[in-house]
Motif scaffolding. Structure first.
Motif, PDB file in Angstrom:
ATOM      1  N   LYS A  28       0.846  -1.295   0.027  1.00  0.00           N
ATOM      2  CA  LYS A  28      -0.064   0.001  -0.073  1.00  0.00           C
ATOM      3  C   LYS A  28       0.927   1.129   0.016  1.00  0.00           C
ATOM      4  O   LYS A  28       1.216   1.711   1.031  1.00  0.00           O
ATOM      5  N   ILE A  29       1.151   1.759  -1.144  1.00  0.00           N
ATOM      6  CA  ILE A  29       2.218   2.585  -1.463  1.00  0.00           C
ATOM      7  C   ILE A  29       1.406   4.002  -1.592  1.00  0.00           C
ATOM      8  O   ILE A  29       0.603   3.999  -2.437  1.00  0.00           O
ATOM      9  N   LEU A  30       1.797   4.823  -0.641  1.00  0.00           N
ATOM     10  CA  LEU A  30       1.544   6.478  -0.783  1.00  0.00           C
ATOM     11  C   LEU A  30       2.580   7.138  -1.607  1.00  0.00           C
ATOM     12  O   LEU A  30       3.704   7.377  -1.136  1.00  0.00           O
ATOM     13  N   VAL A  31       2.509   7.622  -2.795  1.00  0.00           N
ATOM     14  CA  VAL A  31       3.245   8.314  -3.485  1.00  0.00           C
ATOM     15  C   VAL A  31       3.094   9.707  -3.621  1.00  0.00           C
ATOM     16  O   VAL A  31       1.849  10.237  -3.467  1.00  0.00           O
ATOM     17  N   PHE A  32       4.023  10.629  -3.169  1.00  0.00           N
ATOM     18  CA  PHE A  32       3.938  12.001  -2.999  1.00  0.00           C
ATOM     19  C   PHE A  32       5.046  12.923  -4.008  1.00  0.00           C
ATOM     20  O   PHE A  32       5.972  12.644  -3.663  1.00  0.00           O
ATOM     21  N   THR A  33       4.353  13.491  -4.819  1.00  0.00           N
ATOM     22  CA  THR A  33       4.986  13.962  -6.002  1.00  0.00           C
ATOM     23  C   THR A  33       5.176  15.511  -5.966  1.00  0.00           C
ATOM     24  O   THR A  33       4.168  16.202  -5.512  1.00  0.00           O
ATOM     25  N   SER A  72      -1.943   8.362   4.352  1.00  0.00           N
ATOM     26  CA  SER A  72      -0.922   8.223   5.146  1.00  0.00           C
ATOM     27  C   SER A  72      -0.781   7.518   6.434  1.00  0.00           C
ATOM     28  O   SER A  72       0.103   7.127   6.642  1.00  0.00           O
ATOM     29  N   ARG A  73      -2.164   7.468   6.890  1.00  0.00           N
ATOM     30  CA  ARG A  73      -2.125   6.372   7.942  1.00  0.00           C
ATOM     31  C   ARG A  73      -2.341   5.086   7.516  1.00  0.00           C
ATOM     32  O   ARG A  73      -2.079   4.159   8.248  1.00  0.00           O
ATOM     33  N   GLU A  74      -2.841   4.877   6.465  1.00  0.00           N
ATOM     34  CA  GLU A  74      -3.148   3.604   5.761  1.00  0.00           C
ATOM     35  C   GLU A  74      -1.862   2.960   4.997  1.00  0.00           C
ATOM     36  O   GLU A  74      -1.370   1.476   5.019  1.00  0.00           O
ATOM     37  N   CYS A  75      -0.809   3.800   4.535  1.00  0.00           N
ATOM     38  CA  CYS A  75       0.283   3.346   3.585  1.00  0.00           C
ATOM     39  C   CYS A  75       1.233   2.712   4.624  1.00  0.00           C
ATOM     40  O   CYS A  75       1.374   2.891   5.681  1.00  0.00           O
ATOM     41  N   ASP A  76       1.808   1.660   3.875  1.00  0.00           N
ATOM     42  CA  ASP A  76       3.016   0.890   4.396  1.00  0.00           C
ATOM     43  C   ASP A  76       4.506   1.349   3.953  1.00  0.00           C
ATOM     44  O   ASP A  76       5.338   1.030   4.404  1.00  0.00           O
TER      45      ASP A  76
END
Ligand code: APR
Length: 259
Positions: free
Chosen positions: A17-22, A186-190
Motif C-alpha cells: 500500500k504505497i502512498l506516492v507524494f510528488t 498517510s495512515r493506511e500506507c506501509d
C-alpha cells in the motif's frame, strides 16, 4: 547509488500500500520548470506577488499573475509524461499504489495513464479556470487564447467577476476533502515515496511526515537534500527519470522470483 536503488526496490517489492507524494521535480524532465531550483519559477517571479489576497486585491496584481500563469501554462499544455511518470503507472499495474498525492497542476500523472481515482491533486489543476463570484468554469485553453490575443486581466463573461485558474495559491484554503483523503492514506500506507519535492510547503509536506509518524517506511528521490532526509529509510539524490527507471528494473528482477 546502485545499492541505494537496490534497497529502495526491496522496500517497494515488500510494500502493498504505497502512498506516492510528488512535486514539481517530477515534471522538469518533461520541460516544465519547478519552483525552487536555479532557473525555477520563483527565481524569475516573486512568489509574494501571487498570494491569494494579493491576486484578488487589484487588477494590477492580477495582470502580474496572468503574465506568470501564461508562461507556466504554455510550458505545461503540450508537455508529455517522462520515464518517472511511466514508472509510477507500472507500479500501479503491479497493484502496489494506494494513492498518488501530487502538488503538481500539470495533469502528467493522468496523461501517463495512472488511474484518475488514485490521483489527488492537492494544489488543484492548471487546466480549468473558475469565476470566483458566480463559479462559471472555463477551459484554460480558452483563457490562454484571450490572454495571447491581448486581454490583460480576463474577467467572467457572465458576471464580470474575477477569474482564477483552479489551482491553490499561497494563502488560499486547501481542498478539505482531498486533504482528508491524503491524511487517511498517510495512515493506511506501509510505504511513502516522495519524488521531486523540496518538502518546504505546508500543509502539503505534512502528508509524508504523517505517514512516517504512522510507521510507514519512507523513500525520498530528489536532486537536492530535503528537510525529511534524516527520517527516510532511503534517500537518493539523483535525477528522477534515470533513478526510477533503474528502480523498476531492480523491482522486476526481484519480483520475478528468488535470487
Ligand atoms: N530529478 C530529481 N529531482 C529534481 C529534478 C529531477 N529531474 N528536477 C527538480 N528536482 C528537485 C529540485 O532539486 C527540488 O528540490 O525537485 C524539487 C522541486 O522542489 P520545488 O521547486 O520546491 O517544487 P515543490 O516541492 O513541488 O513545491 C511545492 O510550492 O510554490 C509552491 O504550489 C507550489 O506545488 C508547489 C509547492
Amino acid at each position: 547509488m546502485e545499492e541505494l536503488v537496490e534497497k529502495a526496490a526491496r522496500l517497494v517489492a515488500n510494500a502493498r500500500k504505497i502512498l506516492v507524494f510528488t512535486g514539481a521535480g517530477l515534471s522538469t524532465e518533461s520541460g516544465i520548470p519547478d519552483f525552487r531550483s536555479p532557473g525555477g519559477l520563483w527565481s524569475r517571479y516573486n512568489p509574494q506577488d501571487f498570494y491569494f489576497q494579493r491576486i484578488i486585491s487589484s487588477d494590477k496584481s492580477r495582470e502580474k499573475y496572468w503574465v506568470m500563469s501564461t508562461e507556466f501554462y504554455d510550458a505545461m499544455k503540450d508537455a508529455t509524461p517522462n520515464r518517472a511518470h511511466i514508472a509510477l503507472k507500472e507500479m500501479e499495474e503491479m497493484g502496489k499504489i494506494l494513492a498518488i498525492v501530487t502538488q503538481n497542476i500539470d495533469s502528467l500523472h493522468q496523461k501517463a495513464g495512472s488511474s484518475p481515482e488514485k490521483i489527488i491533486e492537492i494544489h488543484g489543476t492548471a487546466f480549468s479556470v473558475s469565476c470566483l463570484s458566480c463559479g462559471k468554469k472555463y477551459e484554460r485553453e480558452e483563457i490562454q487564447s484571450r490572454l495571447l490575443a491581448g486581454e490583460k486581466v480576463p474577467s467572467c463573461d457572465a458576471c464580470k467577476g474575477i477569474l482564477k485558474p483552479d489551482t491553490i495559491s499561497f494563502g488560499q484554503s486547501m481542498p478539505e476533502s482531498k486533504m482528508e483523503s491524503s491524511f487517511r492514506y498517510s495512515r493506511e500506507c506501509d510505504l511513502c515515496i516522495v519524488l521531486g519535492s523540496s518538502l518546504v510547503v505546508y500543509p502539503a509536506a505534512s502528508i509524508p511526515m504523517q505517514a512516517v509518524e504512522n510507521g510507514a517506511r519512507l523513500i525520498i528521490v530528489n536532486r537536492e537534500p530535503t528537510p525529511m532526509d534524516s527520517v527516510a529509510d532511503v534517500v537518493i539524490h539523483g535525477a528522477l527519470g534515470k533513478t526510477l527507471t533503474a528502480l523498476m528494473e531492480q523491482l522486476r528482477r526481484i519480483s520475478s522470483g528468488p535470487q
